[in-house]
Design an enzyme around this catalytic site. Sequence first.
Site, PDB file in Angstrom:
ATOM      1  N   GLY A  85       1.132  -1.404  -0.121  1.00 20.50           N
ATOM      2  CA  GLY A  85      -0.048  -0.011  -0.391  1.00 20.50           C
ATOM      3  C   GLY A  85       0.813   1.081  -0.157  1.00 20.50           C
ATOM      4  O   GLY A  85       2.193   1.452  -0.034  1.00 20.50           O
ATOM      5  N   ARG A  88       4.583   5.707   1.637  1.00 22.62           N
ATOM      6  CA  ARG A  88       4.602   7.373   1.435  1.00 22.62           C
ATOM      7  C   ARG A  88       4.297   8.663   0.867  1.00 22.62           C
ATOM      8  O   ARG A  88       4.465   9.326  -0.431  1.00 22.62           O
ATOM      9  CB  ARG A  88       5.869   7.525   1.393  1.00 22.62           C
ATOM     10  CG  ARG A  88       6.629   6.696   0.280  1.00 22.62           C
ATOM     11  CD  ARG A  88       7.992   6.931  -0.624  1.00 22.62           C
ATOM     12  NE  ARG A  88       8.664   5.777  -0.835  1.00 22.62           N
ATOM     13  CZ  ARG A  88       8.988   5.797  -1.063  1.00 22.62           C
ATOM     14  NH1 ARG A  88      10.129   7.088  -1.067  1.00 22.62           N
ATOM     15  NH2 ARG A  88       9.998   4.606  -2.173  1.00 22.62           N
ATOM     16  N   ARG A 171       3.093  14.162  -7.625  1.00 26.84           N
ATOM     17  CA  ARG A 171       3.217  12.880  -9.235  1.00 26.84           C
ATOM     18  C   ARG A 171       1.493  13.282  -9.501  1.00 26.84           C
ATOM     19  O   ARG A 171       0.750  13.141  -9.199  1.00 26.84           O
ATOM     20  CB  ARG A 171       3.279  11.485  -8.357  1.00 26.84           C
ATOM     21  CG  ARG A 171       3.566  10.571  -9.980  1.00 26.84           C
ATOM     22  CD  ARG A 171       4.080   9.961  -9.090  1.00 26.84           C
ATOM     23  NE  ARG A 171       3.322   8.470  -8.245  1.00 26.84           N
ATOM     24  CZ  ARG A 171       4.092   7.647  -7.541  1.00 26.84           C
ATOM     25  NH1 ARG A 171       5.468   7.180  -8.228  1.00 26.84           N
ATOM     26  NH2 ARG A 171       3.869   6.966  -6.815  1.00 26.84           N
ATOM     27  N   ASP A 247       4.514  -4.182  -7.259  1.00 26.46           N
ATOM     28  CA  ASP A 247       3.839  -3.225  -6.992  1.00 26.46           C
ATOM     29  C   ASP A 247       4.377  -1.951  -7.948  1.00 26.46           C
ATOM     30  O   ASP A 247       3.834  -0.803  -7.711  1.00 26.46           O
ATOM     31  CB  ASP A 247       4.556  -3.133  -5.007  1.00 26.46           C
ATOM     32  CG  ASP A 247       5.498  -2.823  -5.418  1.00 26.46           C
ATOM     33  OD1 ASP A 247       6.524  -4.129  -5.530  1.00 26.46           O
ATOM     34  OD2 ASP A 247       6.370  -2.324  -4.183  1.00 26.46           O
ATOM     35  N   ASP A 257       7.558   4.864 -10.162  1.00 29.85           N
ATOM     36  CA  ASP A 257       7.915   4.706  -9.339  1.00 29.85           C
ATOM     37  C   ASP A 257       9.914   4.690  -9.293  1.00 29.85           C
ATOM     38  O   ASP A 257      10.517   3.043  -9.363  1.00 29.85           O
ATOM     39  CB  ASP A 257       7.626   3.087  -8.887  1.00 29.85           C
ATOM     40  CG  ASP A 257       6.652   3.495  -7.636  1.00 29.85           C
ATOM     41  OD1 ASP A 257       6.127   4.606  -7.474  1.00 29.85           O
ATOM     42  OD2 ASP A 257       5.935   2.845  -6.900  1.00 29.85           O
TER      43      ASP A 257
HETATM   44  P1  AMP Z   1       8.717   0.598  -3.271  1.00 33.51           P
HETATM   45  O1  AMP Z   1       9.863   0.349  -3.579  1.00 33.51           O
HETATM   46  O2  AMP Z   1       9.996   2.470  -2.989  1.00 33.51           O
HETATM   47  O3  AMP Z   1       8.011   1.342  -4.266  1.00 33.51           O
HETATM   48  O4  AMP Z   1       8.828   1.492  -1.878  1.00 33.51           O
HETATM   49  C1  AMP Z   1       7.692  -0.061  -1.341  1.00 33.51           C
HETATM   50  C2  AMP Z   1       6.694   0.033  -0.437  1.00 33.51           C
HETATM   51  O5  AMP Z   1       7.361   0.561   0.393  1.00 33.51           O
HETATM   52  C3  AMP Z   1       5.547   0.688  -0.576  1.00 33.51           C
HETATM   53  O6  AMP Z   1       4.540   0.479   0.048  1.00 33.51           O
HETATM   54  C4  AMP Z   1       5.900   1.813   0.223  1.00 33.51           C
HETATM   55  O7  AMP Z   1       5.040   2.880  -0.095  1.00 33.51           O
HETATM   56  C5  AMP Z   1       6.729   1.596   1.576  1.00 33.51           C
HETATM   57  N1  AMP Z   1       7.241   2.833   1.347  1.00 33.51           N
HETATM   58  C6  AMP Z   1       8.811   3.242   1.030  1.00 33.51           C
HETATM   59  N2  AMP Z   1       9.408   4.144   1.824  1.00 33.51           N
HETATM   60  C7  AMP Z   1       8.264   4.539   2.550  1.00 33.51           C
HETATM   61  C8  AMP Z   1       8.671   5.407   3.898  1.00 33.51           C
HETATM   62  N3  AMP Z   1       9.735   6.170   4.223  1.00 33.51           N
HETATM   63  N4  AMP Z   1       7.954   5.619   4.698  1.00 33.51           N
HETATM   64  C9  AMP Z   1       7.008   3.506   4.535  1.00 33.51           C
HETATM   65  N5  AMP Z   1       6.230   3.206   3.430  1.00 33.51           N
HETATM   66  C10 AMP Z   1       7.761   3.615   2.609  1.00 33.51           C
HETATM   67 MG    MG Z   2       6.462   1.959  -4.908  1.00 35.28          MG
END
Ligand code: AMP
Ligand code: MG
Length: 488
Positions: A85, A88, A171, A247, A257
């Site tokens: 989900g 951030r 975004r 995701d 992303d």
């Molecule tokens: P990503 O691989 O960067 O797309 O992120 C994978 C997951 O980690 C997603 O559910 C993001 O929302 C969560 N996520 C990444 N960075 C943060 C953060 N600083 N705080 C909370 N959730 C995060």
């Molecule tokens: Mg992501």
Amino acid sequence: MITFDNSYARLPKAFFARTSPAQVPAPSLVRLNKGLANELALDAEWLASDDGVAMLAGNKLPDSAEALSMAYAGHQFGGFNPQLGDGRAILLGEIRDRNGIRRDFQLKGSGRTPFSRGGDGKATLGAILREYLLSEAMFALGVPTTRALAAVTTGETIYRETPMPGAVLARVAQSHVRVGTFQFFAARDDRASLIRLADYVIERHYPRANESSNPLLALLEFVVERQAELIARWMQIGFIHGVMNTDNMQIAGETIDYGPCAFVDDFHPKCVFSSIDRNGRYAWNQQPVMGKWNLTRLAEALLPILSTDEQTALNMAKHALDGFDLRFNENYIAGFKRKLGLMEASEGDDAFIASTTDALAKGEVDFTLFFRHLTRVAAGESEEALLSLFATPAKARTWLASWRKRIAGEPNVAADLRAAIMQGVNPIFIARNHRVEEAISHALRGDFQTFHELAGVLSNPYGEQAEFAEYERPPREEEKVRETFCNT
Ligand code: AMP
Ligand code: MG
């Protein structure tokens, strides 16, 4: 002011969690994308005003916003997580652009959400500037992508390995529905929500699927097609996404992303930059393989709604997935042929492309400069610059002779037409890693000049910009960036 109309907020509760952006102490605008604002029929002057910046930072939302974080699951480096989900990111709502197309307006880095798990929901200035530069570079290159409307600093210090300035990216996307969104409901055996989500996506992104006798199967076929096209486009500009988890694969077919992604300099098919991709899962040449792997996860999620008969559903899914290779190869070959200036079909096209990438890898040739100089050769200029890119000029001469022979087999194609087509697909300016890092490091010292200049250069990647010729240059040995970090 912005008026949102929020179709996602009208979906059932299981699809999202209502969330408010965190208040930040001192919002300050770094960059506003006026071109995009215009495309969205937004008032750029208002966006840059105190009220506009307060919204872009999440401090003050228009009444029509219905802030929410989307629920999704995902396979991360092969392992399934049923509950990810927006940790951030907060969707403020949707707006209609000048073409009447519904676009998501999301803030990235604006604080904790119910999906944040252990994270703080914030983003570092470095990560936000990187996404701004890379996503807008991709747009200018003509590659489908989410867009960056604005970057703001928050005046907050956030804590990673070291203290960092916090920032928020506004975004814009066709939508933020991902492969992982379907997986979220499939993992919960929630058939009704799967159908609801599929219907939503068809209406919003693939209305033509409704013309099919099985719109859900048509949806899968369309997504497969878009991803095959997208990944071929990435490879033709030397782009490596770096985190192709399910995701991070968007259903509408936009690149999404931007974490540890990068453009290759010295070409190697197994090139990977991401510090978290230790096994090269998402290397340059693995992208179609992993793209299809992700789409297979999407097909699995859709199985229960493709047909009431399990075997029939399986056959349908398999057939749709088979389309990936076909579509990818078609796009990969057609795209590389244009880059090479080959206009006519020939028996050995795929072999010639393979021999080219092989020669680039063996010759340790800069991918972008190779096609840039080949374009000049096609326009009648000297071969010297092209030859000098190769570690061993003898091999370069052999390759060039084979190219000349192939070109000679197309006597009916006018040289200036060939060169013009090549100019349109072979960029001069890409977001070279060392330049992106330089822009970020200057910004972290409070100097945004380099960032703005780079953003400007990258907005015109196919045009000559003699005054910025320095940006064409590959990194010197000591400038090379060997690893990129998510640095969330
Ligand atoms: P990503 O691989 O960067 O797309 O992120 C994978 C997951 O980690 C997603 O559910 C993001 O929302 C969560 N996520 C990444 N960075 C943060 C953060 N600083 N705080 C909370 N959730 C995060
Ligand atoms: Mg992501």
